[in-house]
Design a protein around this motif. Structure first.
Motif, PDB file in Angstrom:
ATOM      1  N   LEU A  37     -60.245 -35.552  -1.876  1.00 63.10           N
ATOM      2  CA  LEU A  37     -61.614 -35.750  -2.331  1.00 63.10           C
ATOM      3  C   LEU A  37     -62.513 -36.233  -1.196  1.00 63.10           C
ATOM      4  CD1 LEU A  37     -63.541 -35.693  -4.731  1.00 63.10           C
ATOM      5  CD2 LEU A  37     -62.900 -38.057  -5.236  1.00 63.10           C
ATOM      6  N   GLU A  38     -61.979 -37.070  -0.324  1.00 58.66           N
ATOM      7  CA  GLU A  38     -62.753 -37.542   0.827  1.00 58.66           C
ATOM      8  C   GLU A  38     -63.052 -36.397   1.782  1.00 58.66           C
ATOM      9  OE1 GLU A  38     -64.706 -40.280   3.371  1.00 58.66           O
ATOM     10  OE2 GLU A  38     -64.141 -40.312   1.253  1.00 58.66           O
ATOM     11  N   LEU A  39     -62.114 -35.475   1.970  1.00 56.05           N
ATOM     12  CA  LEU A  39     -62.354 -34.302   2.807  1.00 56.05           C
ATOM     13  C   LEU A  39     -63.523 -33.477   2.265  1.00 56.05           C
ATOM     14  CD1 LEU A  39     -58.696 -33.096   3.522  1.00 56.05           C
ATOM     15  CD2 LEU A  39     -60.319 -33.967   5.207  1.00 56.05           C
ATOM     16  N   MET A  40     -63.557 -33.308   0.949  1.00 48.02           N
ATOM     17  CA  MET A  40     -64.637 -32.535   0.330  1.00 48.02           C
ATOM     18  C   MET A  40     -65.978 -33.253   0.490  1.00 48.02           C
ATOM     19  SD  MET A  40     -62.537 -31.409  -3.115  1.00 48.02           S
ATOM     20  CE  MET A  40     -63.904 -30.545  -3.866  1.00 48.02           C
ATOM     21  N   GLN A  41     -65.965 -34.581   0.368  1.00 50.64           N
ATOM     22  CA  GLN A  41     -67.200 -35.345   0.545  1.00 50.64           C
ATOM     23  C   GLN A  41     -67.720 -35.228   1.971  1.00 50.64           C
ATOM     24  OE1 GLN A  41     -65.887 -39.253  -0.938  1.00 50.64           O
ATOM     25  NE2 GLN A  41     -67.434 -39.077  -2.540  1.00 50.64           N
ATOM     26  N   MET A  42     -66.806 -35.340   2.944  1.00 51.93           N
ATOM     27  CA  MET A  42     -67.224 -35.250   4.346  1.00 51.93           C
ATOM     28  C   MET A  42     -67.807 -33.884   4.659  1.00 51.93           C
ATOM     29  SD  MET A  42     -64.484 -37.413   6.618  1.00 51.93           S
ATOM     30  CE  MET A  42     -63.067 -36.444   6.150  1.00 51.93           C
ATOM     31  N   ALA A  43     -67.232 -32.838   4.082  1.00 53.28           N
ATOM     32  CA  ALA A  43     -67.715 -31.483   4.341  1.00 53.28           C
ATOM     33  C   ALA A  43     -69.136 -31.286   3.823  1.00 53.28           C
ATOM     34  CB  ALA A  43     -66.775 -30.467   3.707  1.00 53.28           C
TER      35      ALA A  43
END
Length: 663
Positions: A37-43
């Motif tokens: 989920l953090e990867l998606m937020q950063m993207a």
């Protein structure tokens, strides 16, 4: 024929999954929140440097640490909680099931609850990473496999560690507390003991201990991989695997040996109770000594008081915990404390009197191959960059050894000085011996006392080349900025490659020409020289800027700036001033010892004179300092932009024109 013995019971495992399955669900949700989920937020963010996240350990590291060192611990507490309850422990062990079978079955249950969420998270993370183009080339399949393997290893280790600790106690609360205490105890003990030895033994250096502290706890080591980009080595991983296997068998052995009636006891094994009691006493004593050594600036009466009071508090607290009552005050209880006190007093006296001759040891010249002399943190910084900081110059080695010999001879005088007396250098002397061993000592040296011996060492090229100002010149410098010291907004930025090359050579020559007086000068600098260079392993847009003092003794640098028309904008000069007001502190009654502000001290003056002569103002700018300690003459510069700037002079530095005003 079916074996009558079984190392696990599937029925027990199913029961554990039904009862504690929510642990696995929570672990899975937390891991999903922390990584994919953090990867998606950063993207989805507008401004982000994707190359900064080239490892899954860098993704939401704080949350990963929290999850990794809490959920496995909670799992170990809950699955073996029946051991800490008298009714449940009797009931479970009345079943026709061997203890080993019970132990292995619950271990398997815990592993299923913890490992399945990790595998599922890894799969989800893989597909999330593949769906984000910016991360595809950075976070490869190898990276996710490495992250998964590391998380699995640390999870299993923390889980088995909690279980093993649980076998030592009969209370779930004590199990949780002891788990985290044991996790940080090696670091805390190493730090406290090394700190106490640093003031008990003249010259003791905790450098070797400090460099390896992070390796004493997997918790801090995990954080270290993020903050220093220092990944786990193969040797570390092998050591963690061995520890994990050992924890499994240690827990099993303790389970077999544990008595059922030990439930609700703080310590389950009788032979460990003295270890617990005196361990708590020692830790509390060290904390007490450390606290009073810091708050009383090494006053020995208070340090001894800290040791005694800490030991008493620790001993009494340990007895109350073990006996589960506060009514412990009878003379037999303190027999052990008296014996402990006698033993520690003997050890303390032995250390303080230096019966092993630690303080007077000095290697012979023919034993030394290389030497380092300098400040501790500079040494650690250079070593972290794999810089060669040691010198094999025989002349330099002899000079450092002569200085070291003088330090030993002046031990009593150096130890008698307080931190407020004169200017002192905190230095490290480290020898590399022909045998391959290191010999390191650390001292706080009064420069005035050791000036004769320090001069040949600190003015040597081998010393100056390890200074941070000099090591910065080894980088690929992109720009050099001069920032004036004072309340002004002007500055100079040099980006021309040819000028940077010329100025780099001037700065290098200036640094190598410094005298001892230049190196120890406490006069405020003209300003600061900021070097900008490209950070290692980063993209083209990421830069590092580090500044160093532009000392007033750096005349060649000032000359170069003047020749190229930069000097007026690089520092405050007399043209920036309207005038200056000076006063003199004639007695101690005019100085409030609790006030460290130059503004407040300036107001306590009795006579004030205004200076407008530009030559005198220039001299004042060259000689003043912004440090108020024990200075006699105070000055307030008034700038043309309306700002005020306060400074002071010592009797030795004050210009004659200002001194004569007060006659």
């Amino acid at each position: 024929m079916k074996s009558k013995k079984s190392f696990f019971k599937s029925g027990l495992i199913k029961q554990d999954i039904r009862q504690h399955g929510w642990i696995g669900i929570i672990y899975f949700l937390f891991l999903l929140f922390a990584v994919p989920l953090e990867l998606m937020q950063m993207a989805s963010r507008d401004y982000i440097i994707f190359s900064d996240y080239k490892n899954y350990l860098y993704i939401n590291t704080e949350l990963q640490v929290l999850i990794l060192f809490s959920i496995p611990v909670a799992t170990g507490l809950l699955l073996f909680r029946y051991l800490q309850n008298e009714a449940s422990v009797d009931m479970i062990h009345s079943l026709p099931i061997r203890r080993i079978t019970l132990y292995i079955s619950h271990i398997i249950s815990g592993l299923l609850l913890l490992l399945i969420p990790i595998f599922l998270t890894s799969i989800v993370t893989f597909f999330v990473t593949r769906s984000i183009p910016e991360f595809q080339s950075i976070l490869s399949l190898t990276e996710i496999l490495s992250w998964t393997g590391l998380i699995i290893l640390l999870t299993i280790m923390m889980y088995l560690f909690t279980v093993a600790v649980g076998m030592l106690t009969g209370m779930s609360s004590a199990q949780a507390i002891l788990t985290y205490i044991f996790l940080f105890l090696p670091i805390g003990m190493a730090t406290m003991v090394s700190y106490n030895l640093s003031f008990l033994l003249f010259g003791f250096s905790p450098i070797a201990i400090e460099e390896n502290l992070v390796y004493l706890s997997p918790f801090l080591r995990f954080i270290d991989t993020w903050t220093t980009t220092n990944p786990f080595s193969s040797l570390e991983l092998v050591i963690y695997m061995i520890i994990t296997v050992c924890l499994f068998f240690v827990g099993m052995g303790l389970y077999k040996a544990r008595k059922l009636e030990s439930a609700t006891d703080v310590i389950a094994f009788h032979f460990l109770k003295p270890v617990f009691k005196y361990g708590v006493t020692f830790c509390s004593m060290i904390v007490g000594g450390t606290y009073f050594s810091a708050t009383s600036t090494l006053n020995w009466n208070w340090i001894i008081f800290g040791y005694i009071s800490g030991a008493i508090i620790g001993y009494v607290a340990a007895e109350m915990i073990l006996q589960k009552t506060w009514r412990i005050f009878h003379y037999r209880i303190f027999t052990g404390f008296i014996c402990y006190s006698i033993l520690f007093a003997f050890i303390l006296i032995s250390i303080k009197t230096d019966i092993i001759q630690f303080e007077n040891k000095l290697p012979r010249m023919d034993q030394i191959s290389e030497v380092y002399y300098g400040k501790k943190y500079e040494m650690q910084e250079l070593l972290s960059k794999d810089e060669d900081i040691f010198s094999d110059s025989k002349l330099y080695i002899q000079d450092v050894r002569n200085l070291h010999e003088a330090i030993i001879d002046q031990q009593q005088h150096i130890e008698s000085l307080t931190y407020n007396e004169k200017y002192q250098e905190k230095v490290v002397i480290s020898y590399r011996l022909n045998s391959g061993k290191s010999f390191t000592r650390e001292y706080s040296l009064p420069v005035d006392l050791m000036k004769d011996k320090l001069k040949s060492v600190m003015e040597a090229e081998s010393y100056k080349k390890n200074l941070p100002q000099y090591t910065l010149l080894r980088e690929d410098i992109l720009s050099i900025k001069f920032i004036p010291n004072g309340p002004v907004t002007k500055q100079v930025l040099i980006t021309d490659p040819e000028e940077i090359k010329q100025l780099r050579n001037v700065i290098e020559n200036q640094l190598l020409k410094q005298t001892l007086d230049d190196l120890t000068d406490q006069t405020s600098p003209w300003g600061y020289i900021e070097f900008s260079y490209q950070k290692a392993d980063k993209n083209q847009q990421s830069f590092e800027g580090i500044s160093v003092d532009w000392k007033k003794s750096y005349h060649e640098i000032s000359k170069w700036l003047e020749e190229h028309g930069y000097l007026d904008d690089a520092r405050v000069n007399s043209d920036d001033l309207v005038n200056a007001e000076v006063t003199k502190i004639t007695s101690k009654k005019n100085r409030n010892e609790e006030v460290y502000s130059l503004v407040e001290i300036f107001k306590s003056g009795e006579q004030y004179f205004t200076i407008t002569d530009k030559d005198v103002l220039t001299k004042a700018l060259e000689r003043f300092t912004e440090y108020p300690e024990e200075q006699t003459y105070l000055i307030k510069f008034r700038l043309k932009d309306g700002n005020e700037w306060y400074g002071s002079f010592s009797d030795e530095q004050v210009p004659d024109e200002i001194r004569n005003l007060f006659k």
